[in-house]
Design a protein around this motif. Structure first.
Motif, mmCIF file in Angstrom:
data_model
loop_
_atom_site.group_PDB
_atom_site.id
_atom_site.type_symbol
_atom_site.label_atom_id
_atom_site.label_comp_id
_atom_site.label_asym_id
_atom_site.label_seq_id
_atom_site.Cartn_x
_atom_site.Cartn_y
_atom_site.Cartn_z
ATOM 1 N N ALA A 133 135.859 -35.769 60.802
ATOM 2 C CA ALA A 133 134.424 -35.630 61.081
ATOM 3 C C ALA A 133 133.573 -35.885 59.836
ATOM 4 O O ALA A 133 132.439 -36.314 59.945
ATOM 5 C CB ALA A 133 134.134 -34.241 61.619
ATOM 6 N N THR A 134 134.119 -35.612 58.639
ATOM 7 C CA THR A 134 133.332 -35.770 57.406
ATOM 8 C C THR A 134 133.751 -36.987 56.587
ATOM 9 O O THR A 134 133.271 -37.180 55.477
ATOM 10 C CB THR A 134 133.466 -34.522 56.512
ATOM 11 N N ALA A 135 134.658 -37.806 57.098
ATOM 12 C CA ALA A 135 135.190 -38.935 56.331
ATOM 13 C C ALA A 135 134.099 -39.893 55.844
ATOM 14 O O ALA A 135 134.204 -40.456 54.764
ATOM 15 C CB ALA A 135 136.219 -39.693 57.152
ATOM 16 N N LYS A 136 133.034 -40.065 56.619
ATOM 17 C CA LYS A 136 131.961 -40.984 56.228
ATOM 18 C C LYS A 136 130.745 -40.243 55.688
ATOM 19 O O LYS A 136 129.668 -40.802 55.577
ATOM 20 C CB LYS A 136 131.568 -41.856 57.416
ATOM 21 N N SER A 137 130.938 -39.003 55.285
ATOM 22 C CA SER A 137 129.837 -38.178 54.791
ATOM 23 C C SER A 137 129.371 -38.676 53.424
ATOM 24 O O SER A 137 130.145 -39.202 52.637
ATOM 25 C CB SER A 137 130.307 -36.727 54.672
ATOM 26 N N THR A 138 128.105 -38.499 53.145
ATOM 27 C CA THR A 138 127.564 -38.862 51.831
ATOM 28 C C THR A 138 127.559 -37.666 50.887
ATOM 29 O O THR A 138 127.216 -37.811 49.720
ATOM 30 C CB THR A 138 126.132 -39.417 51.961
ATOM 31 N N THR A 139 127.922 -36.496 51.377
ATOM 32 C CA THR A 139 127.990 -35.325 50.498
ATOM 33 C C THR A 139 129.293 -35.364 49.714
ATOM 34 O O THR A 139 130.274 -36.008 50.112
ATOM 35 C CB THR A 139 127.926 -34.010 51.307
ATOM 36 N N ALA A 140 129.316 -34.673 48.582
ATOM 37 C CA ALA A 140 130.512 -34.634 47.749
ATOM 38 C C ALA A 140 131.623 -33.887 48.482
ATOM 39 O O ALA A 140 131.387 -32.859 49.105
ATOM 40 C CB ALA A 140 130.201 -33.954 46.425
ATOM 41 N N LEU A 141 132.820 -34.433 48.412
ATOM 42 C CA LEU A 141 133.979 -33.838 49.060
ATOM 43 C C LEU A 141 135.029 -33.500 48.016
ATOM 44 O O LEU A 141 134.928 -33.894 46.860
ATOM 45 C CB LEU A 141 134.552 -34.800 50.105
ATOM 46 N N PHE A 142 136.055 -32.793 48.410
ATOM 47 C CA PHE A 142 137.147 -32.373 47.548
ATOM 48 C C PHE A 142 138.446 -33.017 48.041
ATOM 49 O O PHE A 142 139.186 -32.420 48.801
ATOM 50 C CB PHE A 142 137.242 -30.840 47.563
ATOM 51 N N PRO A 143 138.722 -34.257 47.622
ATOM 52 C CA PRO A 143 139.936 -34.899 48.101
ATOM 53 C C PRO A 143 141.170 -34.418 47.336
ATOM 54 O O PRO A 143 141.127 -34.189 46.137
ATOM 55 C CB PRO A 143 139.680 -36.388 47.843
ATOM 56 N N VAL A 144 142.269 -34.262 48.055
ATOM 57 C CA VAL A 144 143.570 -33.965 47.462
ATOM 58 C C VAL A 144 144.419 -35.201 47.707
ATOM 59 O O VAL A 144 144.481 -35.711 48.825
ATOM 60 C CB VAL A 144 144.205 -32.710 48.094
ATOM 61 N N TYR A 145 145.057 -35.682 46.650
ATOM 62 C CA TYR A 145 145.820 -36.929 46.722
ATOM 63 C C TYR A 145 147.304 -36.620 46.885
ATOM 64 O O TYR A 145 147.880 -35.887 46.091
ATOM 65 C CB TYR A 145 145.595 -37.766 45.457
ATOM 66 N N TYR A 146 147.910 -37.210 47.897
ATOM 67 C CA TYR A 146 149.336 -37.070 48.147
ATOM 68 C C TYR A 146 149.993 -38.399 47.796
ATOM 69 O O TYR A 146 149.905 -39.363 48.551
ATOM 70 C CB TYR A 146 149.585 -36.730 49.619
ATOM 71 N N MET A 147 150.636 -38.460 46.628
ATOM 72 C CA MET A 147 151.287 -39.683 46.183
ATOM 73 C C MET A 147 152.801 -39.539 46.338
ATOM 74 O O MET A 147 153.337 -38.448 46.186
ATOM 75 C CB MET A 147 150.913 -39.966 44.741
ATOM 76 N N LYS A 148 153.455 -40.643 46.611
ATOM 77 C CA LYS A 148 154.905 -40.624 46.834
ATOM 78 C C LYS A 148 155.622 -40.034 45.620
ATOM 79 O O LYS A 148 155.344 -40.404 44.483
ATOM 80 C CB LYS A 148 155.396 -42.047 47.094
ATOM 81 N N ASP A 149 156.534 -39.127 45.877
ATOM 82 C CA ASP A 149 157.375 -38.496 44.850
ATOM 83 C C ASP A 149 156.579 -37.746 43.785
ATOM 84 O O ASP A 149 157.046 -37.553 42.674
ATOM 85 C CB ASP A 149 158.286 -39.524 44.167
#
Length: 172
Positions: A81-97
């Motif tokens: 629902a917030t993926a296209k939001s213009t407000t600042a978000l807190f992304p967590v990155y899941y990288m392989k290994d």
């Protein structure tokens, strides 16, 4: 087939760069970032790591002062629902290994200059105070003088963490 002058110009520039030994890009490097990781160690007897469902509950509160008193805003993780939001978000990155990681947004963005942070992980019943973030760059040397990161530090729950060569991990 005859080469156009544009292709010839690029080939000549590439050849000259190879002869001079400079392999620098033309763009400035991105600003340094202070990253933290969630320990994935959940299977040992100590079990100090986070489960994915706990990480998904995490959010970051930004403060205007070093004492965590004047709250600016709360950053939540993106949802469909917030993926296209213009407000600042807190992304967590899941990288392989790699353990799940996030960036502490200590730089000025959207007219917000946060000085301290509180990471809250409700499903793990944990919180982490992040203060005194130091990000420094020094000028490079030689023909390719791109700046290099010289310091990446922050205080997490009263403990100084150095992130220059390795991303510090949070544990329960």
């Amino acid at each position: 087939m005859r080469a156009t002058p544009t292709i010839f110009t690029f080939a000549l520039a590439a050849g000259l760069a190879a002869l001079t030994g400079c392999s620098c890009g033309y763009n400035e490097p991105p600003p340094p970032q202070f990253m933290l990781a969630f320990s994935p160690d959940t299977l040992t007897s100590a079990g100090v790591g986070f489960r994915r469902v706990e990480i998904r509950s995490a959010y970051l509160v930004r403060y205007d002062d070093a004492n965590l008193q004047t709250m600016l805003d709360t950053l939540r993780q993106p949802t469909p629902a917030t993926a296209k939001s213009t407000t600042a978000l807190f992304p967590v990155y899941y990288m392989k290994d790699q353990p799940a990681q996030f960036v502490v947004p200590a730089f000025v963005r959207q007219n917000v200059n946060a000085r301290s942070f509180r990471l809250v992980v409700p499903l793990a019943n944990r919180s982490y105070d992040i203060t005194n973030v130091v990000l420094e760059q020094t000028a490079g040397s030689g023909r390719c003088s791109a700046p290099r990161v010289s310091r990446k530090e922050a205080t997490v729950n009263g403990q100084r963490r150095d992130a220059l060569n390795q991303v510090p991990q949070l544990t329960k």
